[in-house]
Write an enzyme that holds these catalytic residues in place. Structure first.
Site, PDB file in Angstrom:
ATOM      1  CG  HIS A 161      41.252  42.871  38.791  1.00 58.51           C
ATOM      2  ND1 HIS A 161      40.495  41.734  38.845  1.00 58.51           N
ATOM      3  CD2 HIS A 161      42.522  42.457  38.603  1.00 58.51           C
ATOM      4  CE1 HIS A 161      41.267  40.667  38.697  1.00 58.51           C
ATOM      5  NE2 HIS A 161      42.514  41.095  38.553  1.00 58.51           N
ATOM      6  CG  ASP A 198      37.041  41.391  39.548  1.00 59.14           C
ATOM      7  OD1 ASP A 198      37.227  40.162  39.427  1.00 59.14           O
ATOM      8  OD2 ASP A 198      37.837  42.234  39.122  1.00 59.14           O
TER       9      ASP A 198
END
Ligand code: UDP
Length: 499
Positions: free
Chosen positions: A34, A142
């Site tokens: 990520h 995110d």
């Protein structure tokens, strides 16, 4: 509770110069894949003239501080800063055990981070706080860190979600809610794991191909309706309805019907990937072009020198990413499969790859594969995949690994571990035609057979051809003026800088 900014002593003159730029705060979820993906996006946005604050959790930030290569990146630039927030599990080192318990750690983040992120954002927007940054124009979060919504709603700041997973992975999670309502998940009993239930056909998921139950996210393999991860993926993907817009690390050619399905259900959708390529098209004169990377482990460049000595397309690269775990038995099956294939291979075995212990490979394995094997713990993966000597990739099917493999035109052997990796594997094998799947219950004979097929067989040649076609399409999307840059410009104009 505190929030931290880095470097602590700013270059005040330059700060003043930068203060007229629009300010984006990028919140990364605390996992290597990520972070890599968000960092690429942040670099690209910086090259477009934005002031960036890149936010990690304190724990991740302190891991980077321990790695000298990552440490220098954390110096940032006058207009590319780092900050960190507590994840609520302190002190740093004593909390390691909790962080390895992924369900409970994810829950802790969901519960603890809304307050710490609000504190950070409030400090940045308070002219009297002494934090040398311009006021925040937009948060890029995110989508698996939806805790940012609390702060952006309170402060009236737009919040654009960035999905670092595939679109098929996102939708696979999203539709779990409906599968629950249809009574398909959770499992009725543990027997469903072995009685053929996993072969049930799953259809009526707009945009998605028909798949078997076993191709769905591993998180559905539970009998508990209250299962933490199952509920988290449903909550996180459905939180995207509250986002100002959604960005996907994918490109239209690759996931078109899936993107269309998202567009019909979600806030405005922009596909701007593959990020690993886009970040390479940042103009060379941009200060961010040479900016470093953030690695939780030290990269071994010795493997690139080893590859330099090898014939083109002759080496199989093996890597299971940053989170997957193997049992000692599975490690041995892979090891002997590699040995029996007779193929040259480069294998990255993370220090924590094997559950509950160190990865011990027998002496006999080293002797058998001497001269054609290179074992390391962490490598510069994008460079490895782009190396001419690499002819195939045995992967756990993390989305970054897949986009990096596609971008290098390398076909794959897939052994999905968890999360979105099962559905990624299905699309790789059945839709994109660039991979073959290894049975979950991995056996050395199958490993050796598939390696042979990929590296020397007709099927391998066909997959290589297909992989190169996808590579070309990926470059088309990511090159200057390509579809992904056009979408990025639209995102900037229509969402980020919209008055
Ligand atoms: N990676 C790397 N070196 C390694 C293993 C992985 O640089 O030895 C990088 C890889 O290039 C990718 C990321 O770590 O960008 C892994 O992300 P992915 O989504 O593939 O899998 P995850 O780690 O999230 O399961």
């Amino acid at each position: 509770m505190h929030v931290s900014f880095y470097p602590r002593q700013g270059k005040q003159d330059q700060d003043m110069e930068c203060s007229t730029k629009a300010h984006l705060v990028c919140m990364a979820a605390p996992a290597q894949g990520h972070i890599n993906s968000m960092l690429n996006l942040a670099k690209v946005l910086h090259s477009k003239g934005f002031f960036i604050t890149f936010v990690n959790t304190d724990f991740v930030h302190h891991r980077f501080l321990k790695n000298p290569e990552s440490l220098s990146s954390l110096d940032g630039l006058p207009d590319f800063r780092f900050a960190s927030i507590p994840d609520g599990i302190s002190p740093f080192n004593d909390g390691d055990e909790h962080r390895q318990d992924i369900p409970n750690y994810s829950l802790a983040i969901k519960n603890n981070c809304p307050a710490s992120f609000l504190k950070l954002l409030s400090a940045m927007n308070d002219p009297n706080s002494g934090v040398p940054v311009p006021p925040v124009n937009c948060v890029i979060s995110d989508c698996f860190a939806s805790f940012t919504l609390n702060a952006t709603a309170k402060l009236g700041i737009p919040n654009v979600f960035y999905c670092p997973s595939s679109v098929c992975g996102f939708l696979d999670f999203y539709y779990c809610k409906e599968l629950m309502e249809r009574g398909i998940i959770p499992l009725k009993s543990e027997d469903d794991l072995t009685n053929g239930y996993l072969d049930t056909v799953i259809d009526r998921r707009p945009g998605m191909i028909e798949v078997r139950m076993r191709d769905l996210t591993s998180f559905v393999r539970t009998t508990n309706r209250e299962d933490i991860l199952l509920n988290l993926i449903i909550d996180e993907t459905h939180a995207s309805h509250q986002a100002t817009a959604m960005i996907f690390n994918s490109f239209s050619e690759l996931e078109s019907p899936l993107l269309d399905a998202c567009s019909s259900m979600l806030p405005p959708v922009f596909d701007v990937g593959p990020m690993c390529l886009l970040s390479q098209y940042i103009p060379n004169d941009s200060a961010i072009a040479l900016f470093g990377r953030l690695n939780l482990w030290k990269e071994d460049f010795g493997c690139v020198e080893w590859l330099d000595e090898k014939e083109p397309g002759s080496v199989l690269y093996v890597n299971f990413g940053s989170m997957a775990n193997l049992t000692s038995e599975q490690l041995l099956e892979f090891a002997w499969g590699l040995a029996d294939s007779g193929c040259a291979f480069l294998w990255a075995i993370r220090p924590d790859l094997v559950v509950g212990g160190t990865a011990l490979l027998p002496q006999e394995f080293s002797e058998t594969t001497k001269g054609r094997s290179f074992i390391t713990s962490w490598c510069p993966q994008q460079r490895v995949l782009s190396h001419a000597a690499v002819g195939g990739f045995l992967t756990h099917c993390g989305w970054n690994s897949i986009t990096e493999s596609i971008s290098a035109g390398v076909p794959m052997i897939c052994w999905p571990f968890f999360g979105d990796q099962q559905i990624n594997c299905r699309y790789i094998c059945s839709v994109w035609g660039i991979g073959m799947e290894i049975n979950e219950d991995v056996k050395r004979e199958e490993v050796a057979r598939l390696i042979e097929k990929l590296m020397r067989g007709q099927k391998g040649k066909e997959m290589k051809k297909k992989a190169m076609e996808w590579q070309e399409k990926a470059f088309e999307a990511a090159k200057a003026g390509g579809g992904s840059w056009i979408n990025l410009e639209r995102l900037i104009k229509e969402i980020i800088t919209k008055e």
